[in-house]
Design a protein around this motif. Structure first.
Motif, PDB file in Angstrom:
ATOM      1  N   TRP A 270       0.839  -1.180  -0.124  1.00  0.00           N
ATOM      2  CA  TRP A 270      -0.151  -0.015  -0.032  1.00  0.00           C
ATOM      3  C   TRP A 270       0.935   1.142   0.214  1.00  0.00           C
ATOM      4  O   TRP A 270       0.603   2.041  -0.666  1.00  0.00           O
ATOM      5  N   LEU A 271       1.908   1.133   0.580  1.00  0.00           N
ATOM      6  CA  LEU A 271       2.980   2.316   0.735  1.00  0.00           C
ATOM      7  C   LEU A 271       3.328   2.766  -0.861  1.00  0.00           C
ATOM      8  O   LEU A 271       3.424   3.810  -1.233  1.00  0.00           O
ATOM      9  N   ARG A 272       3.808   1.398  -1.389  1.00  0.00           N
ATOM     10  CA  ARG A 272       4.324   1.698  -2.893  1.00  0.00           C
ATOM     11  C   ARG A 272       3.136   2.291  -3.732  1.00  0.00           C
ATOM     12  O   ARG A 272       3.537   2.882  -4.451  1.00  0.00           O
ATOM     13  N   LEU A 290      -3.361   4.868   1.249  1.00  0.00           N
ATOM     14  CA  LEU A 290      -2.886   4.686   2.497  1.00  0.00           C
ATOM     15  C   LEU A 290      -3.932   4.387   3.662  1.00  0.00           C
ATOM     16  O   LEU A 290      -3.777   3.669   4.578  1.00  0.00           O
ATOM     17  N   ASP A 300       0.219  -1.706  11.083  1.00  0.00           N
ATOM     18  CA  ASP A 300       1.503  -1.085  10.161  1.00  0.00           C
ATOM     19  C   ASP A 300       1.446   0.400  10.259  1.00  0.00           C
ATOM     20  O   ASP A 300       0.751   1.188   9.515  1.00  0.00           O
ATOM     21  N   SER A 302       3.561   2.486   9.540  1.00  0.00           N
ATOM     22  CA  SER A 302       4.284   3.267   8.468  1.00  0.00           C
ATOM     23  C   SER A 302       2.954   3.874   7.674  1.00  0.00           C
ATOM     24  O   SER A 302       3.462   5.099   7.010  1.00  0.00           O
ATOM     25  N   LEU A 303       2.234   3.328   7.434  1.00  0.00           N
ATOM     26  CA  LEU A 303       1.103   3.851   6.684  1.00  0.00           C
ATOM     27  C   LEU A 303       0.600   5.107   7.188  1.00  0.00           C
ATOM     28  O   LEU A 303       0.252   6.090   6.645  1.00  0.00           O
ATOM     29  N   GLU A 306       3.109   7.919   6.618  1.00  0.00           N
ATOM     30  CA  GLU A 306       3.019   8.274   5.320  1.00  0.00           C
ATOM     31  C   GLU A 306       1.714   9.254   5.072  1.00  0.00           C
ATOM     32  O   GLU A 306       1.881  10.234   4.079  1.00  0.00           O
ATOM     33  N   GLU A 307       0.877   8.893   5.649  1.00  0.00           N
ATOM     34  CA  GLU A 307      -0.519   9.743   5.308  1.00  0.00           C
ATOM     35  C   GLU A 307      -0.120  11.157   5.933  1.00  0.00           C
ATOM     36  O   GLU A 307      -0.582  12.111   5.315  1.00  0.00           O
TER      37      GLU A 307
END
Length: 448
Positions: A270-272, A290, A300, A302-303, A306-307
């Motif tokens: 999902w990040l990619r 995200l 996770d 990290s999502l 990144e959001e």
């Protein structure tokens, strides 16, 4: 005809010599019985005189046997059946997996066409006895079924593995995500060796080209897998990475979305997908990816990070603050989240709150040089120069290879009226990064 390993489960792959040397091991001692990987852990614990881990009030129940006494000359422990497997045909190509039970001289392989071998008289596994030894085959199949039933009923615990680590292991062929799709699902690997060799070559060469930076060639080679009728989350992920590297972000997004559909719990995919959409100037699509990923992979963080970053880039700091505050509540011991929240609070004008979040970050992770440096910059901006100097000194102590730490410490000293003390830090900053103009400007202003 298996050129590498992992596709079949024959002795050419499974039989590995076990050689031990050291205190407690009698020189020249040879054990006659088969041993397995599960025997290594209890054996090493006993050889090192390390107590077995305790779970609750009892010792950990280990699957393997300790060979330590036998290595010292005592009688070997009783023989036990050993389980083996390869999931590569299933996970990577959509064909049948192979499950193995080895009991003494006999070995049973569960497959669409099962196999039974007497390894004492047929070590090359050339004569399948499953028809001639029906009773033995049934017994081994039943014993294997018990092991697999126990596996299915056992609870799985622990944190989700790091997505980058899974990706690296996947490139080596050791792990997979979910079953691949193929035109011939659950086919017997024995019937697919030619296709496997072709597909495996395309997969490995595609990844090799990717790591060389030859993204166009990598995408072309990996596309051959799709044309062979084989699709999996890993194949689409790798194709997406190749297209992304070639700058075809829209095409990359299509493959990342296909990969996410097959492995929705993998936050890294999902990040990619979000990154590809963002590079295609589709920020709302990136945010949607995200947020969907957070639903599918709720652990996770990290999502969420990144959001918040994407929201900040879009000038939506208040929304980013809400995301990070919710994330901090989910992960109270995450220093990175607090540092990110500090930046958002600074953008919103809440300097006191920003400083407080950074103080929490260095308390959680006192060895994080970047957090000390950020705290120093925040304190310096509020005029608390003595405290800022202390924070910069800690950042420099923890990481004296970062030119920014030296420069910021010099600046804090200079602003406190200590130019002589500041000069060595500006000089050191330039030594680390000769093209760092701010340090050169400060030295020029100091007269040299």
């Amino acid at each position: 005809r298996e050129l590498l390993h992992g596709f079949f489960a024959y002795e050419t792959t499974l039989r590995v010599p076990l050689i031990l040397r050291g205190p407690g091991v009698t020189p020249g001692r040879r054990l006659e019985q088969v041993s397995g990987l599960v025997d290594l852990y209890p054996t090493v614990l006993d050889l090192l005189a390390v107590p077995r881990p305790v779970v609750g009030v009892a010792g950990l129940d280990l699957s393997g046997r300790s060979l330590s006494a036998a290595l010292g000359g005592a009688e070997e422990p009783p023989s036990t059946p050993f389980y083996g497997e390869t999931l590569v045909p299933k996970l990577k190509f959509g064909w049948s997996d192979l499950r193995v039970l080895r009991d003494g001289r006999y070995k049973y392989i569960q497959a669409p066409r099962p196999e039974l071998y007497d390894l004492q008289t047929d070590p090359g596994e050339t004569t399948n006895l499953v028809i001639n030894e029906r009773a033995r085959g049934r017994d081994l199949r039943a014993a294997l079924a018990e092991i697999l039933d126990h596996e299915r009923l056992s609870p799985v615990s622990g944190a989700a593995p790091d997505s980058e680590l899974v990706e690296q292991l996947g490139a080596l062929g050791y792990v997979g995500s979910v079953t691949a799709e193929t035109a011939t699902p659950d086919a017997d690997p024995k019937d697919k060796i030619a296709e496997f060799r072709a597909a495996n070559a395309a997969m490995r060469e595609g990844l090799t080209l990717f790591h060389r930076g030859e993204y166009e060639a990598s995408a072309s080679r990996l596309q051959e897998l799709i044309e062979l009728g084989i699709q999996s989350s890993e194949i689409h992920l790798d194709l997406g990475r190749a297209h992304f590297g070639a700058g075809r972000f829209g095409e990359a997004a299509k493959h990342f979305l296909e990969a996410a559909a097959r492995a929705p719990g993998d936050g890294g995919i999902w990040l990619r997908l979000a990154a590809a959409r963002a590079r295609s100037a589709d920020r709302e699509g990136a945010l949607e990816a995200l947020r969907t990923g957070q639903v599918r992979a709720p652990k996770d963080l990290s999502l969420r990070k990144e959001e918040a970053r994407q929201l900040r880039l879009a000038g939506r700091a208040a929304e980013a603050r809400g995301v990070l505050e919710a994330s901090v509540a989910l992960a109270p011991d995450d220093a990175f989240l607090r540092a990110g929240l500090s930046e958002v609070l600074r953008d919103l004008g809440d300097i006191d709150g920003a400083v407080e979040r950074l103080r929490e970050a260095v308390e959680i992770e006192p060895t994080g040089a970047e957090y000390w440096n950020a705290l120093g910059m925040m304190l310096g901006g509020t005029g608390e120069l003595a405290e800022a100097e202390s924070a910069f000194r800690e950042a420099w102590r923890l990481d004296d290879r970062d030119h920014r730490h030296a420069f910021n410490l010099g600046l804090a000293l200079l602003r406190q009226g200590q130019p002589v003390e500041a000069r060595p830090f500006f000089e050191r900053s330039l030594e680390i990064k000769p093209d760092f103009q701010p340090a050169r400007d400060q030295l020029t202003a100091l007269g040299g």
